[in-house]
Scaffold this active site. Structure first.
Site, PDB file in Angstrom:
ATOM      1  CB  CYS A  89       2.605  10.428  -5.251  1.00  0.00           C
ATOM      2  SG  CYS A  89       2.169   8.694  -5.071  1.00  0.00           S
ATOM      3  CB  CYS A 118      -7.407  -1.794 -12.024  1.00  0.00           C
ATOM      4  SG  CYS A 118      -6.368  -2.803 -10.950  1.00  0.00           S
ATOM      5  NE  ARG A 165       1.221  12.267   2.159  1.00  0.00           N
ATOM      6  CZ  ARG A 165       2.037  11.237   1.905  1.00  0.00           C
ATOM      7  NH1 ARG A 165       1.540  10.100   1.494  1.00  0.00           N
ATOM      8  NH2 ARG A 165       3.322  11.364   2.042  1.00  0.00           N
ATOM      9  CB  CYS A 193      -9.770  -2.620  -4.455  1.00  0.00           C
ATOM     10  SG  CYS A 193      -8.196  -3.384  -4.931  1.00  0.00           S
ATOM     11  CB  CYS A 227       4.406   5.762   1.061  1.00  0.00           C
ATOM     12  SG  CYS A 227       2.821   6.614   1.204  1.00  0.00           S
ATOM     13  CB  CYS A 241       5.885   8.946  -3.984  1.00  0.00           C
ATOM     14  SG  CYS A 241       4.842   7.658  -3.261  1.00  0.00           S
ATOM     15  CB  CYS A 270     -10.594   0.897  -6.354  1.00  0.00           C
ATOM     16  SG  CYS A 270      -9.544   1.816  -7.509  1.00  0.00           S
TER      17      CYS A 270
END
Ligand code: SAM
Ligand code: DTB
Ligand code: SF4
Length: 402
Positions: free
Chosen positions: A167, A123, A330, A127, A258, A198, A130
């Protein structure tokens, strides 16, 4: 009444009466609580409805409770108000959270979502938490997108294990149209299995949310991740406003939102309160709120981040529950490192959903057997997709809706 149907009007009247009784009970308890401690009344009254701010007697409160639904403006959760909840004693906070939780949910039910990384690593974003960011040297290998068949097989296995939502996550900043096409096919097929669907694919361009919705996507996950004032310390390749734009597109397309965040990234308690207040002020607030504990991954900038006090994590869950009464909260990443006792406290604090299955996206999660044992010890049962709460009509707690 043999041979006659019960009319919708009668059912509606009964629902209204029952709701009114629940509201009265909540107010009575709030009143008792106000008499017992010196700090709670405003918090309780604020939570019931903004119109209660000036109320000074139980009669006035009851009158308001019987008033028609006034959910036109969002209840504002300032950082100060969310921070005040964090400052309660642990017992008082848990009591508040339990009351809100039980007023809106089956306290013995847990919703189970299984995650699958459909496109892993590489990616372009930065972040700091991550493992999939290309610029960090982690153990995650870049992998091409999974085939539709592989995704459907994983979804079938998740369903067989008891998951009700599936998801699909992709390590993208934002999907290109040619990347979205196979995801639409995956969504269609998973939806056809009877699972809730999701996806978390990064920022959406105009029109993409509608395509996902039309394919059968029920929820789009896109986290705010941390407080607005801390966001720049963690991510520099996009702003939180970019995230809000995508959330607005998801809402406008009519899908469920979400949206949650990560705690334990070195933020202050006030910043945790700021994250929760920001989520609670989304209008309407998200149907699903994942609260992740940072999983510190070797090679990421946050790999040496000290773990948060587990009780502070539990407090964060409780504040999310109180400020977003109808949401599914969650208990998300970080469960593998959590003791069963801490997880039990999270459920007591109002968590009613988990990621279920032995992997998250690239990191581990408790295996299904450990979860079965934990749920059995706690007497928790799985929640049907149909039993999930209705979309919040505003950021206002449902207790105010007579
Ligand atoms: N690329 C998309 C995005 O950022 O929205 C979707 C995938 S991204 C991995 C989904 C979410 O996973 C992030 O928003 C973050 O909340 C969570 N996450 C990622 N790494 C994490 C970690 N190490 N610990 C806890 N949560 C993490
Ligand atoms: C969310 O809030 N947490 C999930 C899901 N939404 C996509 C992801 C957690 C990822 C944890 C790190 C990993 O496994 O790569
Ligand atoms: Fe990319 Fe999402 Fe990871 Fe950020 S969180 S680096 S956007 S995969």
């Amino acid at each position: 009444m043999a041979g006659r149907d019960v009319s919708c009007d009668v059912i509606r009247d009964v629902i209204r009466d029952v709701t009114r009784d629940v509201i009265r009970d909540v107010i009575r308890r709030a009143g008792c609580r106000a008499g017992l401690t010196s700090v709670q009344p405003t918090l309780i009254i604020d939570r019931l409805a903004p119109t209660f701010h000036q109320a000074d007697s139980m009669d006035t409160l009851e009158k308001h409770a019987q008033a028609p639904d006034t959910r036109t403006a969002a209840t504002r959760w300032t950082t100060d108000r969310a921070a005040a909840l964090f400052e309660l004693t642990f017992a008082d906070l848990m009591f508040e959270a339990q009351q809100v939780h039980r007023a809106h949910h089956d306290a013995n039910a847990v919703q189970r979502s299984t995650l699958l990384s459909i496109k892993t690593g590489g990616c372009p974003e930065d972040c700091g938490y991550c493992p999939q960011a290309a610029r960090y040297h982690t153990d995650v290998d870049n992998e091409p997108m999974l085939s539709v068949d592989a995704v459907v097989e994983a979804a079938r296995a998740a369903r067989a294990n008891g998951a009700t939502r599936f998801c699909m996550g992709a390590a993208w900043r934002s999907p290109k149209q040619r990347e979205l096409e196979p995801v639409l096919a995956m969504v269609r097929e998973v939806h056809a299995l009877g699972l809730e669907t999701c996806a978390t694919l990064g920022m959406l361009r105009p029109g993409q949310a509608e395509q996902l919705r039309d394919a059968g996507l029920d929820y789009y996950n896109h986290n705010l991740d941390t407080a607005p004032e801390f966001y720049g310390e963690i991510v520099s390749t996009r702003t939180q406003d970019d995230r809000l734009d995508t959330l607005a597109r998801v809402r406008a397309a009519g899908m469920h939102v979400c949206c949650g965040g990560i705690v334990g990234m070195g933020e202050t308690r006030r910043e945790r309160a700021g994250l929760i207040a920001t989520l609670a002020n989304l209008d309407p607030y998200p149907e699903s709120v994942p609260i992740n504990h940072l999983v510190p991954v070797a090679g990421t900038p946050l790999e040496h981040q000290e773990a948060l006090d587990p009780l502070e994590f539990v407090r964060t869950i409780a504040v999310a529950r109180i400020t977003m009464p109808r949401a599914m909260v969650r208990l998300s990443a970080g469960r593998e490192a959590m003791s069963d006792a801490v997880q039990a406290l999270c459920f007591l604090a109002g968590a009613n959903s988990v990621f279920y299955g032995d992997r998250l996206l690239t990191t581990g999660n408790p295996d299904v057997e450990r979860d079965h044992q934990l749920f059995a010890r706690l007497g928790l049962h799985g929640l049907d997709p149909q039993a999930a709460p209705a979309r919040p009509a505003g950021a206002m707690p449902a207790t105010a809706a007579a």
